[in-house]
Scaffold this active site. Structure first.
Site, PDB file in Angstrom:
ATOM      1  N   GLY A 136       0.722  -1.096   0.005  1.00 32.49           N
ATOM      2  CA  GLY A 136      -0.021  -0.234   0.073  1.00 32.49           C
ATOM      3  C   GLY A 136       0.923   1.286  -0.074  1.00 32.49           C
ATOM      4  O   GLY A 136       0.343   2.308  -0.652  1.00 32.49           O
ATOM      5  N   THR A 137       1.776   1.379   0.837  1.00 37.69           N
ATOM      6  CA  THR A 137       2.793   2.433   0.824  1.00 37.69           C
ATOM      7  C   THR A 137       3.264   2.791  -0.505  1.00 37.69           C
ATOM      8  O   THR A 137       3.368   4.122  -0.980  1.00 37.69           O
ATOM      9  CB  THR A 137       3.865   2.246   1.870  1.00 37.69           C
ATOM     10  OG1 THR A 137       3.209   1.897   3.005  1.00 37.69           O
ATOM     11  CG2 THR A 137       4.778   3.433   2.029  1.00 37.69           C
ATOM     12  N   GLY A 181      -2.191  -6.260  -0.319  1.00 35.67           N
ATOM     13  CA  GLY A 181      -2.542  -7.418  -0.079  1.00 35.67           C
ATOM     14  C   GLY A 181      -2.758  -7.980   1.211  1.00 35.67           C
ATOM     15  O   GLY A 181      -3.672  -8.607   1.431  1.00 35.67           O
ATOM     16  N   HIS A 182      -1.908  -7.657   2.022  1.00 34.11           N
ATOM     17  CA  HIS A 182      -1.867  -8.347   3.578  1.00 34.11           C
ATOM     18  C   HIS A 182      -2.978  -7.936   4.434  1.00 34.11           C
ATOM     19  O   HIS A 182      -3.067  -8.144   5.557  1.00 34.11           O
ATOM     20  CB  HIS A 182      -0.441  -8.234   4.201  1.00 34.11           C
ATOM     21  CG  HIS A 182      -0.234  -6.826   4.822  1.00 34.11           C
ATOM     22  ND1 HIS A 182      -0.274  -6.387   6.004  1.00 34.11           N
ATOM     23  CD2 HIS A 182       0.253  -5.691   4.063  1.00 34.11           C
ATOM     24  CE1 HIS A 182       0.241  -5.209   6.188  1.00 34.11           C
ATOM     25  NE2 HIS A 182       0.274  -4.645   5.209  1.00 34.11           N
ATOM     26  N   THR A 228      10.645  -7.145 -11.819  1.00 35.16           N
ATOM     27  CA  THR A 228      10.039  -8.578 -12.343  1.00 35.16           C
ATOM     28  C   THR A 228       9.012  -8.868 -11.283  1.00 35.16           C
ATOM     29  O   THR A 228       9.071  -8.508 -10.140  1.00 35.16           O
ATOM     30  CB  THR A 228      11.232  -9.649 -12.213  1.00 35.16           C
ATOM     31  OG1 THR A 228      12.324  -9.315 -13.189  1.00 35.16           O
ATOM     32  CG2 THR A 228      10.549 -10.824 -12.797  1.00 35.16           C
ATOM     33  N   CYS A 288       2.155   0.587  12.798  1.00 31.37           N
ATOM     34  CA  CYS A 288       3.482   0.947  12.206  1.00 31.37           C
ATOM     35  C   CYS A 288       3.914   2.192  13.496  1.00 31.37           C
ATOM     36  O   CYS A 288       4.925   2.298  13.343  1.00 31.37           O
ATOM     37  CB  CYS A 288       3.126   1.850  11.209  1.00 31.37           C
ATOM     38  SG  CYS A 288       2.406   0.972  10.041  1.00 31.37           S
TER      39      CYS A 288
HETATM   40  N1  PLP Z   1      -2.961   3.120   4.275  1.00 25.78           N
HETATM   41  C1  PLP Z   1      -3.704   2.583   5.424  1.00 25.78           C
HETATM   42  C2  PLP Z   1      -5.043   2.994   5.825  1.00 25.78           C
HETATM   43  C3  PLP Z   1      -2.922   1.426   5.946  1.00 25.78           C
HETATM   44  O1  PLP Z   1      -3.804   0.882   7.016  1.00 25.78           O
HETATM   45  C4  PLP Z   1      -1.803   0.691   5.765  1.00 25.78           C
HETATM   46  C5  PLP Z   1      -1.112  -0.376   6.571  1.00 25.78           C
HETATM   47  O2  PLP Z   1      -1.298  -0.240   7.798  1.00 25.78           O
HETATM   48  C6  PLP Z   1      -1.153   1.419   4.625  1.00 25.78           C
HETATM   49  C7  PLP Z   1      -1.643   2.436   3.999  1.00 25.78           C
HETATM   50  C8  PLP Z   1       0.122   0.950   4.224  1.00 25.78           C
HETATM   51  O3  PLP Z   1       0.128  -0.402   3.528  1.00 25.78           O
HETATM   52  P1  PLP Z   1       1.052  -1.423   3.376  1.00 25.78           P
HETATM   53  O4  PLP Z   1       1.577  -1.860   4.894  1.00 25.78           O
HETATM   54  O5  PLP Z   1       0.677  -2.429   2.415  1.00 25.78           O
HETATM   55  O6  PLP Z   1       2.554  -0.572   2.945  1.00 25.78           O
END
Ligand code: PLP
Length: 397
Positions: free
Chosen positions: A74-75, A202-203, A238, A326
């Site tokens: 996501g990041t 995904g996670h 890749t 985080c």
């Molecule tokens: N955005 C939100 C709302 C999230 O909850 C998270 C993960 O906690 C992220 C972004 C970041 O996703 P990733 O852990 O896949 O980088």
């Protein structure tokens, strides 16, 4: 790993891989190791598998497969979207976001602020809600992008994304939605909603860590973050075939389980929350109780320190979070709760419980046994300014 299954109430931090997802992934880690760019059979089969996954992800998100780019998380999706919008309109130097975003957005915006961008962080009210009129008022000719959460990872509170999208289209300002917490929990229709970018991971939906997706609307110009020839030159590197297959399968499963999430998972969360509110004095819900993801419950227990609670809950076999995963490990109170006007004391006394479809009804009962005991234990040892009884929190201003 312990032999005993934990009572896992931290599905907003990450989720267990669905066994069906794992089963679909394994052949691509064992013998299906071809590079999707290779022309021989093994490569072509890997390519076909990634394209099936793209269709599955597109179907869950209500978009076209050609608009889906696979990323590592996501990041990465969030960084790609925001930096693409900045790069393609370098004269526009304002970004509008909110005060309660995930650190992926907050930290990138801090970085851009140091490079001269004006960052507008829209406030939220005491329930965590965002007023779309504040967004309308903040947009001006210099606005490069609006980047907002769809669902808050800490409280589950939903932003009014339909209205936000309408306002951005009226003003012709690109919109990125951080939808990382949404897939599988609520239906998503990208085509109807019409943002320019949408990020998922995904996670959070029972696929592995290390894979995500960014949806880029076909009408918008795009600049990659990682340059290379893969993903139609939109994301070099890749392809992580096994994880992409996992994400595709997870997307399909998420679609199948949407009703289960809306009924059973919601009922677990509600029973959990209502029982604690009724039986543990001085407990309060953080965030709007209606406009919320069906799986999330963020509660403050007056008189406790969440850090201590996490240790005792862990000893009892229960996993949950204080603030977002985080930032846990630090004692700083959650910026989300502070942004809602909670006192630092209330924010430090808050725990997030997030349910998921792979758990059992009995997990709720077990959690309801453990949590009151842990809260009572902490309250018994807490320095109590009111002579023994824990402080009652005022509602956030
Ligand atoms: N955005 C939100 C709302 C999230 O909850 C998270 C993960 O906690 C992220 C972004 C970041 O996703 P990733 O852990 O896949 O980088």
């Amino acid at each position: 790993m312990t032999t005993q299954d934990p009572i896992y109430l931290d599905n907003n931090a990450t989720t267990r891989i669905d066994p069906v997802v794992l089963r679909e992934m394994l052949p691509w880690l064992e013998n299906g190791y071809g590079n999707p760019s290779s022309v021989y059979g093994m490569g072509r089969r890997a390519r076909e598998a990634t394209e099936v996954a793209r269709e599955q992800v597109a179907s869950l998100l209500g978009t076209r497969p050609s608009e889906v780019i696979f990323t590592s998380c996501g990041t990465e999706s969030i960084n790609t979207a925001i930096l693409s919008a900045c790069a393609l309109d370098p004269d526009k130097r304002q970004i509008i976001t909110s005060a309660v975003e995930h650190s992926a957005t907050l930290k990138l915006c801090d970085h851009l602020a140091r490079r001269g961008y004006e960052i507008v962080r829209l406030p939220v009210d005491a329930s965590g809600r965002l007023d779309p009129e504040a967004l309308r008022a903040a947009i001006h000719a210099e606005t490069a992008l609006v980047s907002l959460l769809w669902a808050n990872n800490e409280t589950g509170v939903l932003f009014p994304v339909e209205e936000i999208s309408r306002i951005c289209r009226e003003h012709r300002v690109p919109l990125h939605l951080d939808a990382v917490q949404v897939p599988g929990k609520l239906p998503i229709d990208f085509q109807a909603l019409e943002p320019d970018f949408l990020s998922v991971s995904g996670h959070k939906l029972h696929a592995p860590k290390g894979v995500g997706a960014l949806v880029v609307h076909r009408r918008i110009k795009f600049q990659p973050l990682l340059r290379g020839s893969q993903e139609a030159s939109r994301r070099g590197g890749t392809e992580n075939v096994a994880s992409i297959v996992g994400l595709g399968t997870a997307a399909q499963r998420a679609q199948e389980f949407l009703d289960f999430e809306a009924s059973t998972v919601r009922a677990w969360r509600d029973r959990f929350e209502e029982t604690l509110l009724a039986t543990v004095p001085n407990t309060a819900v953080n965030g709007d109780r209606e406009l919320r993801l069906p799986n999330t419950s963020n509660l403050s227990f007056a008189g406790i320190e969440a850090e201590g609670a996490l240790l005792l809950l862990d000893e009892a076999g229960l996993c949950c979070s204080a603030g977002s995963a985080c930032t846990s490990g630090s004692v700083a109170p959650s910026h989300v709760l502070l942004g809602m006007g909670c006192s630092p004391e209330r924010a430090r006394a808050s725990l997030r419980f997030s349910f998921g479809r792979l758990q059992k009804d009995s997990d709720v009962d077990a959690a309801l046994q453990i949590i009151p005991r842990v809260v009572a234990k902490l309250r018994a040892v807490a320095p109590a300014p009111t002579g023994g009884s824990p402080v009652r929190f005022a509602e956030p201003a």
